[in-house]
Design an enzyme around this catalytic site. Sequence first.
Site, PDB file in Angstrom:
ATOM      1  N   GLY A  58       0.661  -1.263   0.057  1.00 24.18           N
ATOM      2  CA  GLY A  58       0.039   0.206  -0.122  1.00 24.18           C
ATOM      3  C   GLY A  58       0.800   1.244  -0.093  1.00 24.18           C
ATOM      4  O   GLY A  58       0.057   2.325   0.233  1.00 24.18           O
ATOM      5  N   TRP A  60       2.484   2.904  -2.464  1.00 25.89           N
ATOM      6  CA  TRP A  60       1.724   3.802  -3.777  1.00 25.89           C
ATOM      7  C   TRP A  60       0.641   4.359  -3.399  1.00 25.89           C
ATOM      8  O   TRP A  60      -0.004   5.643  -3.782  1.00 25.89           O
ATOM      9  CB  TRP A  60       1.668   2.900  -5.103  1.00 25.89           C
ATOM     10  N   ASP A  80      -6.049  -5.573  -5.215  1.00 30.59           N
ATOM     11  CA  ASP A  80      -4.785  -6.403  -5.198  1.00 30.59           C
ATOM     12  C   ASP A  80      -5.503  -8.084  -4.356  1.00 30.59           C
ATOM     13  O   ASP A  80      -6.757  -7.797  -3.856  1.00 30.59           O
ATOM     14  CB  ASP A  80      -3.797  -6.131  -3.745  1.00 30.59           C
ATOM     15  N   ASP A  96      -9.307  -9.706  -8.651  1.00 31.54           N
ATOM     16  CA  ASP A  96      -8.314 -10.140  -9.834  1.00 31.54           C
ATOM     17  C   ASP A  96      -8.364  -9.223 -10.861  1.00 31.54           C
ATOM     18  O   ASP A  96      -9.455  -8.844 -11.336  1.00 31.54           O
ATOM     19  CB  ASP A  96      -8.524 -11.777 -10.192  1.00 31.54           C
ATOM     20  N   ASP A 121       2.480  -1.337  -9.573  1.00 29.77           N
ATOM     21  CA  ASP A 121       3.809  -1.210  -9.041  1.00 29.77           C
ATOM     22  C   ASP A 121       3.847  -2.900  -9.120  1.00 29.77           C
ATOM     23  O   ASP A 121       5.035  -3.356  -8.168  1.00 29.77           O
ATOM     24  CB  ASP A 121       4.274  -0.511  -7.886  1.00 29.77           C
ATOM     25  N   LYS A 161       5.334  -1.148 -13.679  1.00 34.63           N
ATOM     26  CA  LYS A 161       6.544  -1.507 -13.479  1.00 34.63           C
ATOM     27  C   LYS A 161       7.149  -2.279 -15.020  1.00 34.63           C
ATOM     28  O   LYS A 161       6.213  -2.981 -15.381  1.00 34.63           O
ATOM     29  CB  LYS A 161       6.781  -2.413 -12.337  1.00 34.63           C
TER      30      LYS A 161
END
Length: 332
Positions: A58, A60, A80, A96, A121, A161
Amino acid sequence: MGRTSKDKRDVYYRLAKENGWRARSAFKLLQLDEEFQLFQGPHLAGVTRAVDLCAAPGSWSQVLSQKIGGQGSGHVVAVDLQAMAPLPGVLQIQGDITQLSTAKEIIQHFEGCPADLVVCDGAPDVTGLHDVDEYMQAQLLLAALNIATHVLKPGGCFVAKIFRGRDVTLIYSQLRVFFSSVLCAKPRSSRNSSIEAFAVCQGYDPPAGFLPDLTKPLLDHSYDFNQLDGPTRIIVPFVTCGDLSSYDSDRSYPLDLEDGSEYKYTPPTQPPISPPYQEACTLKKKGRLAKEIRPQDCPISTVDAMPQPLAAPQRHTLLPSEVEDNGMNCSP
């Protein structure tokens, strides 16, 4: 090695705890924002709705809640698979990112309005096999991009990312299908020894006639990708973020304070919630993780468990009469 060993080796880990961030990765998003003004939004209107994919633990989401949630009308949604400790100003979805129901729930939280910013991320559990890790990260990025096409507004921004590998040019070419500007950024807080970087995609502009669909692959051969090699290949600018006079993520810093006071260890801001290694940690605390198996604890007896030597085969010499009876006499 004491508790302060990581504080010496990783200055951003130490600063994250001292500043109340849940993870050192918060500095990556802050440095990306300093370089690209991510929270200003398209046409400098300001970002009011943001989505954090693969959000746990958490850090970000913390940055988004302070940058956006502090405006009063801002909304931040964190997604998540793992449970995450609550954060003020952040709506959490444990779901999901490859499911359409998750995209619908995000839009529901935004009251039918699309998001201005989508960040991700997330990273897979690395194996050390670079080709495998790069492939898995690329698939995770495409999954994040796929759900972003459902919730992102035209002109919005997408940050994810990426692992810079041999075939990263293909990812850049796929991103350019949906965004007018694609850059590769390396924050100062990201270790130089790591192949991670971040794809900063601005100006969301999907192809004409594109309909988001999570039930099938994001891109197929009907899209005309640019050449991946030769003089016409896509060259994505590489940008380093952060002041060069700031801390070096690959350097060890002493714990000596400037005023001469004694350094005090700072515990993590938020311990993990139901981590997958929780059972192993519990066994380790009880001294049972590497416990030696005693014979009385084993349901199989020690004698039965011991490998038995193979018995020597018994030899038997056939008599002439036995050879004739068994049809083994080849004489006419």
